[in-house]
Design a protein around this motif. Structure first.
Motif, PDB file in Angstrom:
ATOM      1  N   TYR A 136       1.064  -1.235  -0.006  1.00 42.24           N
ATOM      2  CA  TYR A 136      -0.039   0.100  -0.139  1.00 42.24           C
ATOM      3  C   TYR A 136       0.802   1.243  -0.021  1.00 42.24           C
ATOM      4  N   GLY A 137       2.026   1.324   0.906  1.00 41.53           N
ATOM      5  CA  GLY A 137       2.609   2.364   0.917  1.00 41.53           C
ATOM      6  C   GLY A 137       3.364   2.963  -0.324  1.00 41.53           C
ATOM      7  N   THR A 138       3.925   1.883  -1.042  1.00 42.11           N
ATOM      8  CA  THR A 138       4.471   2.259  -2.365  1.00 42.11           C
ATOM      9  C   THR A 138       3.653   2.284  -3.672  1.00 42.11           C
ATOM     10  N   MET A 139       2.538   1.785  -3.437  1.00 42.52           N
ATOM     11  CA  MET A 139       1.652   1.752  -4.444  1.00 42.52           C
ATOM     12  C   MET A 139       0.184   1.829  -4.350  1.00 42.52           C
ATOM     13  N   ARG A 140      -0.048   2.352  -3.236  1.00 42.63           N
ATOM     14  CA  ARG A 140      -1.526   2.707  -2.892  1.00 42.63           C
ATOM     15  C   ARG A 140      -2.550   1.590  -3.512  1.00 42.63           C
ATOM     16  N   MET A 141      -2.154   0.255  -3.021  1.00 43.67           N
ATOM     17  CA  MET A 141      -3.046  -0.787  -3.740  1.00 43.67           C
ATOM     18  C   MET A 141      -3.394  -1.611  -2.180  1.00 43.67           C
ATOM     19  N   ALA A 154      11.477   6.695   0.684  1.00 40.29           N
ATOM     20  CA  ALA A 154      11.204   7.880  -0.209  1.00 40.29           C
ATOM     21  C   ALA A 154       9.714   7.904  -0.955  1.00 40.29           C
ATOM     22  N   LEU A 155       9.512   6.654  -1.497  1.00 37.74           N
ATOM     23  CA  LEU A 155       8.349   6.406  -2.388  1.00 37.74           C
ATOM     24  C   LEU A 155       7.185   6.412  -1.574  1.00 37.74           C
ATOM     25  N   ILE A 156       7.225   5.754  -0.338  1.00 36.98           N
ATOM     26  CA  ILE A 156       5.979   5.846   0.643  1.00 36.98           C
ATOM     27  C   ILE A 156       5.678   7.239   1.121  1.00 36.98           C
TER      28      ILE A 156
END
Length: 301
Positions: A34-39, A180-182
């Motif tokens: 979820y944190g990196t891709m919002r899924m 960083a992506l999160i």
């Protein structure tokens, strides 16, 4: 048993720590994806279930102990995560610009379909009945606390795995890229983070940690092809309490959930376990929509 006996019971404290550590390991993969891709991966618990079956088959058919199977099953889970990302989600994520809400809806449907396929495939190919095996069931005593060897091992492995991932995220270059992506996805693009690499690594690490949790679950209790859904719900509760994408707060939230479940059952009865779990889920959504620990563990002071 009086209220004070329950609150100061070393036995219950150990059980709460064990349950919380398992939930933390389960929620870790959910939070990474979820944190990196919002899924939201609603099939996450089914990966845990597959890890449990892999350990069961290795032990019952090949005579390989769950302890030795742990790294192999985790590696297989990580490989499955990589393949799943490459085959099902890479193209979906590459087209997210201007269609974020549609992408999230499509991914949710895709994960839900994947969950149904996994559950029914295992039930069809093997059996829908619950399975279990006996491993390290000797009693170990630490002071007044009595525990079985498999429960002590599960606590050590789950806590150790969470610690390793925390160190990885906090000190490695790849872990810093994930953070960083999160925290700032667009900024991560600007500074040159290889987003595609971070995304498949998040899938691999998420699936690998879920498979590892499955091995530990298989040592502790019965499991079936449909055991994944309650574990997914537990993972969702943890990331809601800790804040979506907030990995460190999720570890604290998992221990809190483990304590609520363990002490709640001790004060009521085992039949209230699901009521407690789903009750916390509803209350967390109503009272803490941004997370009980809403401040990001990765934010700058």
């Amino acid at each position: 048993m009086s209220l004070l006996d329950v609150l100061f019971s070393g036995q219950l404290l150990f059980a709460a720590l064990l349950t919380g550590s398992i939930y933390a390991l389960v929620a870790l993969g959910l939070n990474l994806v979820y944190g990196t891709m919002r899924m939201l991966n609603v099939a996450h618990g089914d990966v845990v279930m597959l890890g449990a079956y892999a350990a069961f088959w290795a032990y019952s058919l090949l005579g390989v102990s769950p302890l030795l199977a742990l790294p192999m099953v985790a590696l297989m889970g990580a490989l499955a995560g990589y393949v799943t990302y490459k085959l099902l989600f890479k193209r979906l994520l590459s087209g997210r610009q201007g269609a974020a809400s549609r992408m999230e809806g499509n991914s949710l449907l895709l994960f839900f379909g994947l969950s149904i396929v996994i559950q029914n495939a295992v039930a069809l190919l093997y059996s829908p009945n619950s399975q279990a095996y006996t491993y390290l069931d000797q009693i170990v005593r630490l002071g007044d606390v009595a525990m079985t060897g498999n429960r002590l091992l599960a606590l050590v492995v789950a806590a150790g795995a969470c610690l390793v991932v925390a160190v990885f995220l906090g000190f490695s270059a790849t872990g810093l890229s994930m953070r960083a992506l999160i925290e700032r996805r667009e900024a991560a693009y600007v500074v040159g983070v290889d987003v595609n690499r971070v995304q498949w690594l998040s899938f691999a690490l998420g699936f690998g940690s879920a498979a590892l949790a499955g091995v530990l679950v298989s040592m502790l209790e019965q499991f079936s092809p449909f055991v994944g859904f309650p574990l997914t719900i537990a993972g969702f509760i943890v990331i809601i309490l800790g804040g979506l994408g907030n990995l460190m707060a999720g570890l604290v939230a998992a221990l809190l959930l483990g304590a609520i479940e363990t002490y709640g059952v001790a004060l009521t009865s085992a039949t209230f376990r699901s009521v407690l779990l789903y009750g916390v889920f509803v209350l967390a959504l109503l009272l803490f929509p941004n997370g009980l620990l809403s401040r990001s563990a990765f934010s700058r002071k």
